[in-house]
Write an enzyme that holds these catalytic residues in place. Structure first.
Site, short mmCIF file in Angstrom:
data_model
loop_
_atom_site.label_atom_id
_atom_site.label_comp_id
_atom_site.label_asym_id
_atom_site.label_seq_id
_atom_site.Cartn_x
_atom_site.Cartn_y
_atom_site.Cartn_z
N SER A 144 0.80 -1.24 0.00
CA SER A 144 0.00 0.00 0.00
C SER A 144 0.83 1.28 0.00
O SER A 144 0.25 2.37 -0.07
CB SER A 144 -0.96 0.01 1.19
OG SER A 144 -2.11 -0.73 0.84
N LYS A 162 0.01 3.77 -2.65
CA LYS A 162 -0.98 4.86 -2.56
C LYS A 162 -0.32 6.22 -2.33
O LYS A 162 -0.96 7.25 -2.55
CB LYS A 162 -1.99 4.55 -1.45
CG LYS A 162 -2.82 3.30 -1.79
CD LYS A 162 -3.86 2.98 -0.73
CE LYS A 162 -4.64 1.73 -1.11
NZ LYS A 162 -4.19 0.53 -0.43
N SER A 207 -6.42 3.17 4.00
CA SER A 207 -5.69 2.58 2.88
C SER A 207 -6.68 1.85 1.96
O SER A 207 -6.45 0.72 1.53
CB SER A 207 -4.62 1.61 3.40
OG SER A 207 -3.67 1.35 2.40
N LYS A 240 2.81 6.57 5.39
CA LYS A 240 1.94 5.49 4.92
C LYS A 240 2.42 4.13 5.37
O LYS A 240 3.60 3.85 5.39
CB LYS A 240 1.93 5.55 3.38
CG LYS A 240 0.90 4.68 2.69
CD LYS A 240 -0.49 5.24 2.79
CE LYS A 240 -1.54 4.19 2.51
NZ LYS A 240 -1.72 3.19 3.55
#
Length: 260
Positions: free
Chosen positions: A42, A45, A102, A204
């Site tokens: 993720s 992202k 997420s 993140k």
């Protein structure tokens, strides 16, 4: 037979990679396997959001622009926001859903919205990566769910973290969103270091079985600023512990000047 065996081993035990970069000077303060190829999970992202912030800054979209959710986007596996097919959400809600939960469904919706198709958006993301000096990164989707062609390195992700902060200071604050309300849901941030480690202001988390536990962190205190990336953690807790140590050890070593 050997090949399938080695692949399953790779998935079961992703290798660690880490890097810490002085965000002011670009100097590498710590590095371990920083240029070895890994799955971003993720952390993908971060680039999806880079593309969103760029479109916002260019005036192509605004925070209140509606992002439609296709059947394809709505069908993505968790974690997801659960926006039904045929419905929509605002760009601002989409940003918050990516930063906190997420949300894979929302990432795909944004990719389709900005790129016309997920495949085209992957090409746009990869082109942007090259543009930012991320020489070893290839994107195929907006969310980071497993795709064997979607690869990156710890150094490339740190570069992206620094670019997000430097190029979009007006939107960077979204990365420190602790929670956001969507309909009746109150969604908390997956990033356990926010509010617990002095100076940490985002970025993140990521996890897939093949990638292990990933984390990109930005920290700023006393005029010093670093971006640190840990890939291939064995668990969320051990990844977070490693990152705490890196921030504690290297934030004081970053330059106090405003140069770079």
């Amino acid at each position: 037979m050997m090949t399938s065996f080695s692949v399953s081993v790779a998935q079961a035990a992703p290798k660690y990679a880490g890097v810490v970069i002085d965000a002011r000077t670009g100097k590498v303060l710590y590095s371990e396997d920083a240029d070895s190829l890994r799955y971003p999970a993720s952390l993908t992202k971060m680039m999806t959001l880079y593309m969103v912030f760029e479109a916002l800054e260019a005036g192509r979209i605004s925070l209140s622009t509606k992002v439609p959710v296709s059947k394809n986007a709505a069908a993505e596996p968790p974690s997801k926001l659960g926006v039904g097919a045929g419905r929509s959400l605002t760009v601002e809600q989409a940003i918050q859903a990516l930063v906190t939960r997420s949300a894979n469904d929302v990432a795909t919706a944004l990719g389709e919205f900005l790129g016309g198709s997920e495949q085209r958006f992957g090409q746009m993301m990869t082109a942007k990566a090259r543009n930012l000096g991320m020489t070893k990164t290839t994107y195929r989707n907006a969310h980071g769910l497993p795709n064997t062609a979607q690869m990156t390195t710890a150094r490339d992700q740190a570069r992206l973290g620094i670019a997000l902060r430097q190029h979009f200071p007006q939107y960077y604050g979204y990365f420190s969103t602790r929670s956001f309300k969507f309909g009746k849901q109150v969604i908390g941030n997956h990033n356990r270091l926010l509010g617990n480690v002095r100076g940490v202001d985002g970025i993140k988390t990521g996890y897939t079985r093949a990638a292990g536990f990933n984390l990109a962190t930005s920290a700023e205190a006393d005029g010093r600023s670093i971006v640190a990336v840990v890939l291939g953690g064995k668990s969320g807790a051990s990844r977070d512990a490693t990152m705490r140590k890196l921030v504690a050890a290297y934030l004081p070593k970053a330059s106090g000047s405003r140069g770079g």
